[in-house]
Design an enzyme around this catalytic site. Structure first.
Site, PDB file in Angstrom:
ATOM      1  N   ASP A   1       0.650   3.218  -6.611  1.00 55.02           N
ATOM      2  CA  ASP A   1       0.558   1.761  -6.646  1.00 55.02           C
ATOM      3  C   ASP A   1      -0.511   1.265  -7.623  1.00 55.02           C
ATOM      4  O   ASP A   1      -1.305   2.041  -8.159  1.00 55.02           O
ATOM      5  CB  ASP A   1       0.253   1.214  -5.246  1.00 55.02           C
TER       6      ASP A   1
ATOM      7  N   LYS B   1       2.583  -3.172  -7.710  1.00 52.66           N
ATOM      8  CA  LYS B   1       2.822  -4.612  -7.606  1.00 52.66           C
ATOM      9  C   LYS B   1       1.482  -5.310  -7.732  1.00 52.66           C
ATOM     10  O   LYS B   1       0.515  -4.930  -7.093  1.00 52.66           O
ATOM     11  CB  LYS B   1       3.454  -4.967  -6.253  1.00 52.66           C
TER      12      LYS B   1
ATOM     13  N   MET C   1      -4.736 -10.304   1.580  1.00 54.53           N
ATOM     14  CA  MET C   1      -3.774 -11.027   0.735  1.00 54.53           C
ATOM     15  C   MET C   1      -3.844 -12.538   0.971  1.00 54.53           C
ATOM     16  O   MET C   1      -2.826 -13.211   1.083  1.00 54.53           O
ATOM     17  CB  MET C   1      -2.350 -10.506   0.982  1.00 54.53           C
TER      18      MET C   1
END
Length: 258
Positions: free
Chosen positions: A39, A61, A174
């Site tokens: 990642d 991502k 997030m």
């Protein structure tokens, strides 16, 4: 003589960012990898634990940038395991804490491929700790919530309103783009003066901490140009950090002059 390939996928948590915070079991899994799918938040030095012959593919991502679709990543795990053997799916933090690890395992096992999970040190605890913030402390906080700042629908989690009414430490992952909304939720419950800290790129050499109160954190974050990846910690435990002592000492001094 025909070589029989035994497909397997190991889902590995790489920890919060500092490459030294990966577990020994994770390193041993990388040592035996034929393929590594990694990642965006993975420190490249971790790839050195895999054999030179291993295929290494970025499937990361990042907010605001091109991302590799989740379904494509899961399909890649399956196809590469059948072709090469042992695939290590290397994910930041712990893959079962907002990492969609469970979804990947379910998809892969549906194809009859063996799987293993190697837990990682979650950033929800390790990042505050590295900044001297304990998520719990006797006499200050008896529990902590870990809440996603952005749901699959792109909205702020409804659980935050419940957490805001408690005395618990709240860790939001997030959530940098939802900071204004988070502030409004807390102010709605009369907690404008509750301490809050935002830790960007925690445990890494690029770590940046912005701290203050619910009442002023949006302005401070804008001034500091806070960006993802970052973790938000809300609660009285934020005052416990010696790194942030000056922030709250200054606030007390200003309040005393009014």
């Amino acid at each position: 003589m025909k070589i029989i390939i035994q497909p397997k996928v190991t889902l590995v948590g790489a920890g919060p960012g500092d490459p030294e915070l990966i577990t020994l079991k994770a390193v041993l899994a990388l040592n035996k990898a034929d393929v590594v799918l990694y990642d965006a938040l993975i420190d490249p030095v971790l790839l050195e634990h895999a054999p030179e012959s291993a295929v290494k593919i970025f499937v990361g991502k990042r907010v605001g940038k091109h991302s590799f679709p989740q379904e494509d990543t899961s399909q890649l795990c399956v196809s590469l395991a059948k072709k090469h053997g042992h695939v290590v799916r290397l994910k930041g933090g712990d893959p079962f804490v907002f990492g969609r690890g469970s979804e990947e395992i379910e998809y892969i096992e549906a194809f009859g491929i063996a799987t293993e999970v190697v837990p990682g040190i979650t950033s929800a605890i390790a990042v505050p700790a590295s900044a001297g913030i304990p998520v719990t402390k006797r006499g200050v906080s008896e529990s902590f919530w870990v809440v996603t700042g952005t749901t699959s629908a792109g909205e702020l989690s409804r659980d935050l309103a419940l957490a805001a009414q408690s005395t618990a430490t709240v860790v939001v992952l997030m959530g940098t783009r939802k900071l204004s909304e988070i502030s409004k939720v807390y102010r709605k419950f009369g907690k404008a003066e509750l301490p809050i800290a935002i830790i960007q790129s925690g445990t890494t050499r690029d770590e940046k901490i912005t701290a203050g109160f619910i009442s002023d954190i949006v302005q401070k974050a804008e001034a500091s140009k806070v960006e993802a990846p970052a973790i938000i910690i809300i609660g009285e435990v934020v005052r416990e950090s010696m790194k942030l002592a000056e922030v709250y000492r200054e606030a007390i001094s200003v309040a005393g002059r009014k």
